[in-house]
Scaffold this active site. Structure first.
Site, mmCIF file in Angstrom:
data_model
loop_
_atom_site.group_PDB
_atom_site.id
_atom_site.type_symbol
_atom_site.label_atom_id
_atom_site.label_comp_id
_atom_site.label_asym_id
_atom_site.label_seq_id
_atom_site.Cartn_x
_atom_site.Cartn_y
_atom_site.Cartn_z
ATOM 1 N N SER A 1 3.297 -2.149 10.382
ATOM 2 C CA SER A 1 4.744 -2.231 10.590
ATOM 3 C C SER A 1 5.339 -3.585 10.197
ATOM 4 O O SER A 1 6.258 -4.084 10.853
ATOM 5 C CB SER A 1 5.094 -1.874 12.041
ATOM 6 O OG SER A 1 4.704 -0.538 12.316
ATOM 7 N N GLU B 1 -5.605 -4.781 10.395
ATOM 8 C CA GLU B 1 -4.567 -3.787 10.653
ATOM 9 C C GLU B 1 -4.871 -3.070 11.971
ATOM 10 O O GLU B 1 -5.665 -2.115 11.992
ATOM 11 C CB GLU B 1 -4.529 -2.751 9.514
ATOM 12 C CG GLU B 1 -4.232 -3.343 8.161
ATOM 13 C CD GLU B 1 -3.640 -2.296 7.206
ATOM 14 O OE1 GLU B 1 -2.580 -2.580 6.636
ATOM 15 O OE2 GLU B 1 -4.223 -1.202 7.055
ATOM 16 N N GLU C 1 -7.105 4.791 7.640
ATOM 17 C CA GLU C 1 -6.889 6.207 7.310
ATOM 18 C C GLU C 1 -8.123 6.789 6.620
ATOM 19 O O GLU C 1 -8.457 7.958 6.801
ATOM 20 C CB GLU C 1 -5.623 6.353 6.447
ATOM 21 C CG GLU C 1 -4.369 6.122 7.279
ATOM 22 C CD GLU C 1 -3.206 5.475 6.545
ATOM 23 O OE1 GLU C 1 -3.185 5.494 5.302
ATOM 24 O OE2 GLU C 1 -2.313 4.933 7.219
ATOM 25 N N HIS D 1 -9.699 1.184 4.720
ATOM 26 C CA HIS D 1 -8.435 1.417 5.431
ATOM 27 C C HIS D 1 -8.686 2.374 6.597
ATOM 28 O O HIS D 1 -9.498 3.301 6.490
ATOM 29 C CB HIS D 1 -7.386 1.994 4.482
ATOM 30 C CG HIS D 1 -6.010 1.938 5.063
ATOM 31 N ND1 HIS D 1 -5.571 2.855 5.992
ATOM 32 C CD2 HIS D 1 -4.990 1.052 4.895
ATOM 33 C CE1 HIS D 1 -4.340 2.537 6.361
ATOM 34 N NE2 HIS D 1 -3.967 1.453 5.716
ATOM 35 N N ASN E 1 0.873 -1.180 0.000
ATOM 36 C CA ASN E 1 0.000 0.000 0.000
ATOM 37 C C ASN E 1 0.908 1.227 0.000
ATOM 38 O O ASN E 1 1.460 1.592 1.028
ATOM 39 C CB ASN E 1 -0.902 -0.021 1.242
ATOM 40 C CG ASN E 1 -1.815 1.192 1.288
ATOM 41 O OD1 ASN E 1 -1.852 1.983 0.342
ATOM 42 N ND2 ASN E 1 -2.542 1.346 2.379
ATOM 43 N N TRP E 2 1.067 1.814 -1.173
ATOM 44 C CA TRP E 2 1.969 2.969 -1.298
ATOM 45 C C TRP E 2 1.395 4.216 -0.637
ATOM 46 O O TRP E 2 2.113 5.193 -0.448
ATOM 47 C CB TRP E 2 2.252 3.261 -2.778
ATOM 48 C CG TRP E 2 3.087 2.231 -3.475
ATOM 49 C CD1 TRP E 2 3.580 1.060 -2.950
ATOM 50 C CD2 TRP E 2 3.528 2.269 -4.845
ATOM 51 N NE1 TRP E 2 4.301 0.373 -3.901
ATOM 52 C CE2 TRP E 2 4.284 1.091 -5.079
ATOM 53 C CE3 TRP E 2 3.353 3.169 -5.891
ATOM 54 C CZ2 TRP E 2 4.861 0.812 -6.321
ATOM 55 C CZ3 TRP E 2 3.926 2.881 -7.126
ATOM 56 C CH2 TRP E 2 4.675 1.718 -7.328
ATOM 57 N N LYS E 3 0.103 4.207 -0.349
ATOM 58 C CA LYS E 3 -0.582 5.394 0.212
ATOM 59 C C LYS E 3 -0.307 6.594 -0.698
ATOM 60 O O LYS E 3 -0.191 6.428 -1.909
ATOM 61 C CB LYS E 3 -0.156 5.622 1.664
ATOM 62 C CG LYS E 3 -0.340 4.342 2.504
ATOM 63 C CD LYS E 3 -0.197 4.536 3.984
ATOM 64 C CE LYS E 3 -0.370 3.201 4.698
ATOM 65 N NZ LYS E 3 -0.319 3.315 6.150
ATOM 66 N N GLY F 1 2.748 -1.030 4.342
ATOM 67 C CA GLY F 1 2.842 0.386 4.002
ATOM 68 C C GLY F 1 4.288 0.779 3.754
ATOM 69 O O GLY F 1 4.857 0.508 2.701
ATOM 70 N N GLY F 2 4.904 1.411 4.750
ATOM 71 C CA GLY F 2 6.244 1.981 4.618
ATOM 72 C C GLY F 2 7.262 1.071 3.950
ATOM 73 O O GLY F 2 7.990 1.492 3.041
ATOM 74 N N GLY G 1 2.370 2.319 10.897
ATOM 75 C CA GLY G 1 3.340 3.414 10.781
ATOM 76 C C GLY G 1 4.018 3.772 12.091
ATOM 77 O O GLY G 1 4.651 4.815 12.206
HETATM 78 P P1 13P Z 1 2.885 0.428 7.751
HETATM 79 O O1 13P Z 1 3.373 -0.872 7.149
HETATM 80 O O2 13P Z 1 3.645 1.617 7.292
HETATM 81 O O3 13P Z 1 2.752 0.314 9.233
HETATM 82 O O4 13P Z 1 1.393 0.641 7.172
HETATM 83 C C1 13P Z 1 0.484 -0.390 7.269
HETATM 84 C C2 13P Z 1 -0.702 -0.049 6.455
HETATM 85 O O5 13P Z 1 -1.456 0.843 6.786
HETATM 86 C C3 13P Z 1 -0.901 -0.794 5.203
HETATM 87 O O6 13P Z 1 -2.154 -0.545 4.671
#
Ligand code: 13P
Length: 253
Positions: free
Chosen positions: A215, A169, A99, A97, A9-11, A236-237, A175
């Site tokens: 994470s 999640e 977010e 998600h 997930n590049w966000k 994500g990251g 994050g």
């Molecule tokens: P991180 O891997 O950066 O914690 O993000 C997780 C996430 O929200 C994937 O959708």
């Protein structure tokens, strides 16, 4: 057997050049996906077609949208519809998600509409659920997640729930560098599978891929993915760094 999935997930990250470079690195890497494996790249809307063209010939690799509108069409400036995604042959979409829930006020009812619409257009949802820290601290995470599933998914038919994808999640792990332990992940994933089994039967519940997100890194992926009810990760990251994500893909069971 259900699929083992590594989803990036590049966000809202990377410029176009960086997106192309990262995709190139993934496409030209030494990963060999078999039929039980799936890699999803959830990229920002403007990059969907570019990344899709670059990955179309890679077996088991697909692009995924990060969101879609809850209505079919109309005066909703800035929104992207399921029909638009379908028209571009996008096969997957992240829905719910945390977010989106937090910053864009998407509640369980809105997400129920999105999931239904996506499926109507033949797009497979990656449905996200997970609890905030205060709920975890008061040990109410199981009932919290159960309500998210019931309110957003239980209108689906048996057929729609077959081979469905859910991502657990925990919000406190996103994050933050604070990962759920593999035992915490397994416990929740087993609970999610039991909730689905209660409504749809054990056989269908066994076909649902449940990903862990929060994470995930190359250093912890193997341990987390080794648990019986964890079918991969939503990353994500670490998915923004080619070597990290490639190693996460290689950690799939
Ligand atoms: P991180 O891997 O950066 O914690 O993000 C997780 C996430 O929200 C994937 O959708």
């Amino acid at each position: 057997m259900r699929k083992q999935i590594a989803a990036a997930n590049w966000k809202m990250n990377l410029n176009l050049q960086q997106a192309i470079e990262l995709t190139n690195q993934l496409v030209n890497s030494d990963i060999h996906l078999n039929e039980e494996h799936q890699v999803l790249l959830a990229v920002p809307f403007p990059y969907l077609l570019t990344v899709k063209e670059m990955t179309d010939n890679v077996l088991g690799m697909s692009v995924c949208a990060q969101n879609m509108a809850s209505t079919k069409n109309g005066a909703f400036t800035g929104e992207v519809s399921g029909e638009m995604l379908r028209g571009m042959n996008i096969e997957f979409v992240i829905i719910g998600h945390s977010e989106r829930r937090e910053y864009f006020h998407e509640n369980n009812d809105i997400l129920a509409s999105k999931v239904k619409l996506a499926l109507e257009y033949g797009i497979k949802p990656v449905f996200c659920c997970g609890e905030p820290l205060d709920i975890r601290e008061s040990n109410e995470q199981n009932s919290f997640v159960e309500i998210q599933l019931k309110e957003s998914l239980f209108h689906l038919t048996d057929n729609q729930m077959k081979n469905f994808i859910i991502a657990y999640e925990p919000i406190w792990a996103i994050g933050t560098g604070k990962t759920a332990t593999s035992d915490q992940a397994q416990e929740m994933h087993a609970h999610i599978r039991a909730v689905i089994a209660n409504k749809y039967g054990k056989e269908i519940a066994e076909t649902v891929s449940i990903l862990y997100g929060g994470s995930v890194k190359a250093t912890n992926a193997k341990d987390i993915f080794s648990k019986p009810d964890v079918d991969g990760g939503l990353v994500g990251g670490a998915s923004l760094v080619a070597d990290e994500f490639i190693n996460i893909i290689k950690s799939l069971q």
